[in-house]
Enzyme design. Structure first.
Site, PDB file in Angstrom:
ATOM      1  N   THR A 102      -8.880   9.442   8.075  1.00 10.37           N
ATOM      2  CA  THR A 102      -8.593   8.172   7.399  1.00 10.37           C
ATOM      3  C   THR A 102      -8.362   7.031   8.388  1.00 10.37           C
ATOM      4  O   THR A 102      -7.778   6.013   8.035  1.00 10.37           O
ATOM      5  CB  THR A 102      -7.349   8.323   6.509  1.00 10.37           C
ATOM      6  OG1 THR A 102      -6.247   8.783   7.327  1.00 10.37           O
ATOM      7  CG2 THR A 102      -7.584   9.307   5.378  1.00 10.37           C
ATOM      8  N   LYS A 104       0.841  -1.192   0.000  1.00 13.59           N
ATOM      9  CA  LYS A 104       0.000   0.000   0.000  1.00 13.59           C
ATOM     10  C   LYS A 104       0.881   1.248   0.000  1.00 13.59           C
ATOM     11  O   LYS A 104       1.611   1.487   0.957  1.00 13.59           O
ATOM     12  CB  LYS A 104      -0.930  -0.016   1.219  1.00 13.59           C
ATOM     13  CG  LYS A 104      -1.857  -1.239   1.233  1.00 13.59           C
ATOM     14  CD  LYS A 104      -2.750  -1.265   2.446  1.00 13.59           C
ATOM     15  CE  LYS A 104      -1.990  -1.465   3.733  1.00 13.59           C
ATOM     16  NZ  LYS A 104      -2.869  -1.776   4.878  1.00 13.59           N
ATOM     17  N   GLY A 160      -8.631   3.741  10.226  1.00 12.79           N
ATOM     18  CA  GLY A 160      -9.243   2.460   9.881  1.00 12.79           C
ATOM     19  C   GLY A 160      -9.059   2.032   8.439  1.00 12.79           C
ATOM     20  O   GLY A 160      -9.571   0.991   8.026  1.00 12.79           O
ATOM     21  N   THR A 161      -8.282   2.791   7.665  1.00  9.03           N
ATOM     22  CA  THR A 161      -8.129   2.481   6.239  1.00  9.03           C
ATOM     23  C   THR A 161      -7.599   1.072   6.007  1.00  9.03           C
ATOM     24  O   THR A 161      -8.122   0.321   5.189  1.00  9.03           O
ATOM     25  CB  THR A 161      -7.162   3.496   5.582  1.00  9.03           C
ATOM     26  OG1 THR A 161      -7.602   4.809   5.871  1.00  9.03           O
ATOM     27  CG2 THR A 161      -7.108   3.298   4.093  1.00  9.03           C
ATOM     28  N   GLY A 162      -6.522   0.706   6.725  1.00 11.78           N
ATOM     29  CA  GLY A 162      -5.898  -0.596   6.500  1.00 11.78           C
ATOM     30  C   GLY A 162      -6.787  -1.760   6.882  1.00 11.78           C
ATOM     31  O   GLY A 162      -6.888  -2.754   6.148  1.00 11.78           O
ATOM     32  N   CYS A 163      -7.448  -1.642   8.026  1.00  9.35           N
ATOM     33  CA  CYS A 163      -8.374  -2.698   8.470  1.00  9.35           C
ATOM     34  C   CYS A 163      -9.501  -2.867   7.455  1.00  9.35           C
ATOM     35  O   CYS A 163      -9.887  -3.984   7.111  1.00  9.35           O
ATOM     36  CB  CYS A 163      -8.978  -2.341   9.826  1.00  9.35           C
ATOM     37  SG  CYS A 163      -7.797  -1.966  11.118  1.00  9.35           S
TER      38      CYS A 163
END
Length: 265
Positions: A206, A175, A208-211
């Protein structure tokens, strides 16, 4: 009525509702699957950061997992915050015995820079967990933490991918959200490459983007999509969620998991 596809998240709880188990379950609902959870840790967390974290005993994590998988069954598993080497190894053992694709989000630090993984657990992630992943989804900080490779340009995403693939996941999604310019990610299995681009929105909310992205990928896999199809759909979903992220509290707000409902689509 038949049940929708079932996805299990194995991760920590975010009391502020923006990341972790809470983000995973919201994503799963939004994408039409039945979400289930194994809580590995409890955090005291809000828009300003993580004020405390307490991992659950291994036997509690194992009992939750067995309870769900042995009765209900799963079509995909997603891992997030695993906190310690002991928990990483226990979860890896459970996933190895489950006939379902695993999406591994090697969570190392929070959006605010708070550590969510003990240094002693890094080797367990590399040697026990990553080899079981159908897709691993590290961000650039996690790539550096796991491999020592530091990415400062789009061209270096290939180097990062090769370094993570060396630990054994079938696919890796590097990412590039921390770079400048468009939000560019690289999905590869070492031979096939997919470059995913999206506009970069001027929105600081932003959390929580990865989860959210990893959970969305797991949803696609549970529906029978190929890895490239699942990742492309997940990227589209999370891009919309980032664009619609909203202020909450005094710090960084969450992405909007329900943006499609609010947009009427």
């Amino acid at each position: 009525m038949s049940a929708p596809p079932r996805v299990l998240t194995v991760a920590g709880s975010d009391s502020g509702g923006g990341a972790g188990i809470q983000a995973d379950l919201k994503t799963m609902l939004a994408l039409g699957v039945h979400g289930m959870s194994v809580i590995t840790a409890v955090t005291a967390q809000n828009s300003l950061g993580v004020q405390g974290a307490w991992e659950l005993p291994v036997e509690a994590v194992r009992a939750q997992y067995r309870s769900v998988v042995d009765d209900i069954g799963v079509q995909a598993v997603k891992t997030g915050m695993l906190a310690s080497a002991e928990l990483v190894e226990a979860v890896a053992e459970l996933i190895a015995g489950t006939d379902a694709p695993a999406v591994v989000d090697p969570v190392g630090v929070s959006k605010h820079g708070d550590s969510l993984l003990a240094d002693s657990a890094l080797d367990s992630v590399r040697t026990k967990l990553l080899p079981l992943a159908v897709v691993a989804t590290p961000n650039l900080d996690e790539v550096a933490q796991l491999t020592g490779v530091r990415v400062e340009s789009e061209e270096q995403l290939r180097d990062a991918a090769a370094a993570v693939l060396a630990y054994g996941p079938k696919w890796v999604l590097i990412k590039g959200g921390h770079l400048t310019g468009d939000a560019v990610d690289l999905l590869t299995d070492g031979s096939e490459e997919h470059w995913l681009r999206a506009p970069r929105y001027d929105n600081r909310h932003t959390h929580g983007t990865g989860c959210t992205l990893a959970s969305a990928i797991a949803c696609g896999l549970a529906k029978g999509e190929s890895v490239p199809e699942a990742v492309a759909a997940a990227k589209e979903y999370v891009t919309g969620a980032i664009a619609a992220g909203f202020a909450l509290g005094g710090g960084i707000g969450p992405v909007d998991h329900g943006w499609r409902f609010r947009a009427g689509g």
